[in-house]
Design a protein around this motif. Sequence first.
Motif, PDB file in Angstrom:
ATOM      1  N   PRO A   1       0.817  -1.166   0.033  1.00  0.00           N
ATOM      2  CA  PRO A   1      -0.012  -0.072   0.060  1.00  0.00           C
ATOM      3  C   PRO A   1       0.855   1.510   0.141  1.00  0.00           C
ATOM      4  CG  PRO A   1       0.110  -0.904   2.302  1.00  0.00           C
ATOM      5  CD  PRO A   1       0.919  -1.733   1.347  1.00  0.00           C
ATOM      6  N   PRO A   2       0.363   2.298  -0.264  1.00  0.00           N
ATOM      7  CA  PRO A   2       1.182   3.660  -0.304  1.00  0.00           C
ATOM      8  C   PRO A   2       1.450   4.126   0.934  1.00  0.00           C
ATOM      9  CG  PRO A   2      -1.212   3.977  -1.408  1.00  0.00           C
ATOM     10  CD  PRO A   2      -0.919   2.399  -0.979  1.00  0.00           C
ATOM     11  N   SER A   3       0.612   3.772   2.004  1.00  0.00           N
ATOM     12  CA  SER A   3       0.952   4.115   3.446  1.00  0.00           C
ATOM     13  C   SER A   3       0.055   3.201   4.196  1.00  0.00           C
ATOM     14  CB  SER A   3       0.727   5.334   3.798  1.00  0.00           C
ATOM     15  OG  SER A   3      -0.902   5.614   3.805  1.00  0.00           O
ATOM     16  N   LYS A   4       0.477   3.027   5.701  1.00  0.00           N
ATOM     17  CA  LYS A   4      -0.419   2.237   6.439  1.00  0.00           C
ATOM     18  C   LYS A   4      -1.657   3.043   6.756  1.00  0.00           C
ATOM     19  CE  LYS A   4       3.250   1.282   9.719  1.00  0.00           C
ATOM     20  NZ  LYS A   4       3.827   0.772  11.075  1.00  0.00           N
ATOM     21  N   GLU A   5      -1.873   4.368   6.565  1.00  0.00           N
ATOM     22  CA  GLU A   5      -3.041   5.114   6.763  1.00  0.00           C
ATOM     23  C   GLU A   5      -4.075   4.481   5.659  1.00  0.00           C
ATOM     24  OE1 GLU A   5      -0.005   6.473   6.757  1.00  0.00           O
ATOM     25  OE2 GLU A   5       0.036   6.860   9.245  1.00  0.00           O
ATOM     26  N   ILE A   6      -3.472   4.693   4.445  1.00  0.00           N
ATOM     27  CA  ILE A   6      -4.343   4.202   3.539  1.00  0.00           C
ATOM     28  C   ILE A   6      -4.711   2.729   3.539  1.00  0.00           C
ATOM     29  CG2 ILE A   6      -4.405   4.002   1.034  1.00  0.00           C
ATOM     30  CD1 ILE A   6      -3.129   6.621   0.821  1.00  0.00           C
ATOM     31  N   LEU A   7      -3.857   1.874   3.862  1.00  0.00           N
ATOM     32  CA  LEU A   7      -4.207   0.577   4.102  1.00  0.00           C
ATOM     33  C   LEU A   7      -5.346   0.499   5.236  1.00  0.00           C
ATOM     34  CD1 LEU A   7      -3.416  -2.492   3.395  1.00  0.00           C
ATOM     35  CD2 LEU A   7      -2.026  -2.514   5.530  1.00  0.00           C
ATOM     36  N   PHE A   8      -5.198   1.207   6.203  1.00  0.00           N
ATOM     37  CA  PHE A   8      -6.366   1.112   7.075  1.00  0.00           C
ATOM     38  C   PHE A   8      -7.629   1.643   6.728  1.00  0.00           C
ATOM     39  CE2 PHE A   8      -8.885   2.956  10.708  1.00  0.00           C
ATOM     40  CZ  PHE A   8      -8.912   1.990  11.355  1.00  0.00           C
TER      41      PHE A   8
END
Length: 210
Positions: free
Chosen positions: A127-134
């Motif tokens: 994913p681009p970031s953990k925030e976006i994955l969440f």
Amino acid sequence: MPTPNDGIMVILSSPSGAGKTTLVNLLSKQDNFKISISHTTRQPRPNETPDKDYYFVNDQEFKRLIQNQEFLEYAKVFNNFYGTTRTPVIEKLNKGQNILFDIDWQGADQIKNKNLDYKLITFFILPPSKEILFERLSNRDMKDKLIVEERMKQFERDVLHWINYDYVVINDDLQDCYKKIHNLIKAEVNDGSKDYDLEYIRNHIEKLTI
Ligand code: ADP
Ligand code: 5GP
């Protein structure tokens, strides 16, 4: 005996929610790519169709398949069993069809270690970031906060397996990511030049794991 006209095997793995199922579906729209349908003991999601997304089976049936040595690979993932039966895969490859696998790192390792005589290309999606994955996990598994939490925790462990894959691709914009994978497969098959920056990937992994 496998021949140069045989199909190729393309594996996509990723931490849960990074987008590999979406990407496998897009890639399967290309001519001659078929998705390998796995068996699983997990319950179907509301949007899933039995015998299309998975063969949903109970523990007993899964154990029978293990005992009959029908699996090319299988693994326990998030408390459920998942596995790929050998016969449909080999039959399709021998007919010249290419196979797409949406499987985890354990399954990818098992297939790699089998050293089959078919070309194998492995991709790890991030994913681009953990925030976006969440966000993506929350949208998909809306009703089950526990699943989202569990999968975010698992992310930290899963991401470490990137090193065993041929290519790591970041799924930010879906179409860009799809094109990247498509071009890398094309370059692998035709022995062409590959647009791939390993240093950029290493930096991204560092950002995801701090
Ligand atoms: P995985 O198979 O890796 O667990 P999915 O393919 O199910 O992941 O994707 C998780 C969720 O994120 C899905 O709801 C999907 O529609 C969404 N998604 C996938 N790729 C993108 C993307 N590039 N941008 C926005 N949403 C995405
Ligand atoms: P999900 O339950 O979200 O569909 O899948 C959970 C995980 O199991 C994902 O990482 C997916 O790639 C993996 N998976 C799905 N099918 C198989 C399979 O046949 N074998 C293995 N080893 N993993 C699988």
